[in-house]
Write a protein that holds these residues in place. Structure first.
Motif, PDB file in Angstrom:
ATOM      1  N   GLU A 159       2.780   6.990   6.063  1.00 39.43           N
ATOM      2  CA  GLU A 159       1.914   8.009   5.479  1.00 39.43           C
ATOM      3  C   GLU A 159       0.558   7.432   5.069  1.00 39.43           C
ATOM      4  O   GLU A 159      -0.390   8.180   4.831  1.00 39.43           O
ATOM      5  N   SER A 160       0.468   6.110   5.001  1.00 39.12           N
ATOM      6  CA  SER A 160      -0.798   5.463   4.629  1.00 39.12           C
ATOM      7  C   SER A 160      -1.611   5.026   5.847  1.00 39.12           C
ATOM      8  O   SER A 160      -2.759   4.584   5.704  1.00 39.12           O
ATOM      9  N   LEU A 161      -1.022   5.136   7.049  1.00 37.04           N
ATOM     10  CA  LEU A 161      -1.677   4.607   8.248  1.00 37.04           C
ATOM     11  C   LEU A 161      -3.103   5.134   8.394  1.00 37.04           C
ATOM     12  O   LEU A 161      -3.345   6.337   8.342  1.00 37.04           O
ATOM     13  N   THR A 162      -4.022   4.205   8.573  1.00 42.10           N
ATOM     14  CA  THR A 162      -5.440   4.521   8.755  1.00 42.10           C
ATOM     15  C   THR A 162      -5.919   3.781   9.990  1.00 42.10           C
ATOM     16  O   THR A 162      -5.709   2.574  10.114  1.00 42.10           O
ATOM     17  N   ILE A 163      -6.558   4.510  10.901  1.00 47.97           N
ATOM     18  CA  ILE A 163      -7.083   3.916  12.129  1.00 47.97           C
ATOM     19  C   ILE A 163      -8.563   4.256  12.231  1.00 47.97           C
ATOM     20  O   ILE A 163      -8.934   5.434  12.156  1.00 47.97           O
ATOM     21  N   LYS A 164      -9.381   3.230  12.372  1.00 43.26           N
ATOM     22  CA  LYS A 164     -10.834   3.403  12.509  1.00 43.26           C
ATOM     23  C   LYS A 164     -11.315   2.632  13.734  1.00 43.26           C
ATOM     24  O   LYS A 164     -10.990   1.465  13.891  1.00 43.26           O
ATOM     25  N   THR A 165     -12.094   3.296  14.581  1.00 43.83           N
ATOM     26  CA  THR A 165     -12.657   2.642  15.763  1.00 43.83           C
ATOM     27  C   THR A 165     -14.159   2.811  15.752  1.00 43.83           C
ATOM     28  O   THR A 165     -14.671   3.885  15.416  1.00 43.83           O
ATOM     29  N   SER A 166     -14.860   1.740  16.115  1.00 48.09           N
ATOM     30  CA  SER A 166     -16.316   1.810  16.207  1.00 48.09           C
ATOM     31  C   SER A 166     -16.821   0.849  17.280  1.00 48.09           C
ATOM     32  O   SER A 166     -16.111  -0.060  17.695  1.00 48.09           O
ATOM     33  N   HIS A 167     -18.060   1.081  17.704  1.00 46.73           N
ATOM     34  CA  HIS A 167     -18.744   0.166  18.625  1.00 46.73           C
ATOM     35  C   HIS A 167     -19.278  -1.029  17.862  1.00 46.73           C
ATOM     36  O   HIS A 167     -19.630  -0.911  16.692  1.00 46.73           O
ATOM     37  N   VAL A 168     -19.384  -2.146  18.543  1.00 46.82           N
ATOM     38  CA  VAL A 168     -20.064  -3.310  17.978  1.00 46.82           C
ATOM     39  C   VAL A 168     -21.490  -3.265  18.504  1.00 46.82           C
ATOM     40  O   VAL A 168     -21.734  -3.414  19.706  1.00 46.82           O
ATOM     41  N   ALA A 169     -22.431  -3.031  17.606  1.00 52.48           N
ATOM     42  CA  ALA A 169     -23.839  -2.866  17.960  1.00 52.48           C
ATOM     43  C   ALA A 169     -24.630  -4.134  17.615  1.00 52.48           C
ATOM     44  O   ALA A 169     -24.177  -4.951  16.803  1.00 52.48           O
ATOM     45  N   PRO A 170     -25.810  -4.290  18.222  1.00 57.78           N
ATOM     46  CA  PRO A 170     -26.608  -5.506  17.963  1.00 57.78           C
ATOM     47  C   PRO A 170     -26.844  -5.838  16.487  1.00 57.78           C
ATOM     48  O   PRO A 170     -26.735  -7.018  16.113  1.00 57.78           O
ATOM     49  N   PRO A 171     -27.134  -4.866  15.603  1.00 58.85           N
ATOM     50  CA  PRO A 171     -27.352  -5.244  14.196  1.00 58.85           C
ATOM     51  C   PRO A 171     -26.110  -5.821  13.507  1.00 58.85           C
ATOM     52  O   PRO A 171     -26.221  -6.427  12.452  1.00 58.85           O
ATOM     53  N   ASP A 172     -24.937  -5.628  14.107  1.00 61.33           N
ATOM     54  CA  ASP A 172     -23.685  -6.099  13.520  1.00 61.33           C
ATOM     55  C   ASP A 172     -23.296  -7.491  13.995  1.00 61.33           C
ATOM     56  O   ASP A 172     -22.227  -7.991  13.632  1.00 61.33           O
ATOM     57  N   THR A 173     -24.145  -8.113  14.830  1.00 63.56           N
ATOM     58  CA  THR A 173     -23.757  -9.370  15.468  1.00 63.56           C
ATOM     59  C   THR A 173     -24.637 -10.537  15.042  1.00 63.56           C
ATOM     60  O   THR A 173     -25.768 -10.364  14.591  1.00 63.56           O
ATOM     61  N   ASN A 174     -24.098 -11.730  15.264  1.00 62.96           N
ATOM     62  CA  ASN A 174     -24.839 -12.955  14.990  1.00 62.96           C
ATOM     63  C   ASN A 174     -25.589 -13.410  16.247  1.00 62.96           C
ATOM     64  O   ASN A 174     -25.587 -12.715  17.267  1.00 62.96           O
TER      65      ASN A 174
END
Length: 171
Positions: free
Chosen positions: A11-26
């Motif tokens: 009942e607590s399961l949480t799923i989140k998906t997102s793209h990895v964008a240039p501002p999020d990277t090293n």
């Protein structure tokens, strides 16, 4: 005698998906570890809030183990679930999966365990339901939580000693 209510872990399961964008990277083109840690805390707090149906706060990030870099352009999916609960606290497990969107290749990129506490209207710890496992994986996570809790308690004692030691020292 007041008995702790029960709630299924799923009942607590949480799923989140997102793209990895240039501002999020090293500069290597990989997702910043700190960005991933923020996303982990966010997904875990949603799972804990769903489970408790009360405001929750992070007590500790017990571990974050990075296995594989997550590259720019990949999708990153976080799956968070409450694995165990005490009287007012909850352990949350987060599995991080990267997906190369052009090939469909998926890899486990990281695991994390966090601890949350539910709060009442006065900001004080308040009781949460007992976590009830159903699947084989949930039973394993729930059963092994006691060992992780013991490690957390030992680490907390060591951290308290460090805090006491450094309270009067400036680096």
């Amino acid at each position: 005698m007041d008995q702790q209510p029960k709630k299924k872990m799923r009942e607590s399961l949480t799923i989140k998906t997102s793209h990895v964008a240039p501002p999020d990277t090293n500069h290597h083109g990989n997702l910043f570890g700190g960005k991933l840690m923020s996303d982990i805390d966010d997904a875990a707090s949603i799972a804990a809030g769903r489970f408790a149906r009360k405001p929750v706060v992070t007590v500790s990030t017990d571990s974050v183990d990075f296995f594989k870099p997550i590259r720019i352009g990949d999708a990153v999916t976080l799956e968070a679930i409450v694995t165990w609960s005490g009287r007012t606290s909850m352990e949350v497990f987060v599995k991080v999966v990267s997906e190369h969107l052009l090939t469909g290749e998926k890899s486990i990129a990281a695991f994390s365990f966090l601890t949350f506490v539910a709060l009442d209207e006065n900001g004080r710890p308040t009781p949460v339901p007992k976590a009830v496992p159903e699947s084989e994986e949930e039973h394993w996570l729930n059963k092994t939580a006691e060992t992780r809790a013991a490690h957390r308690q030992a680490r907390k004692k060591e951290s308290k000693k460090l805090a006491d030691f450094f309270s009067n020292i400036q680096l």
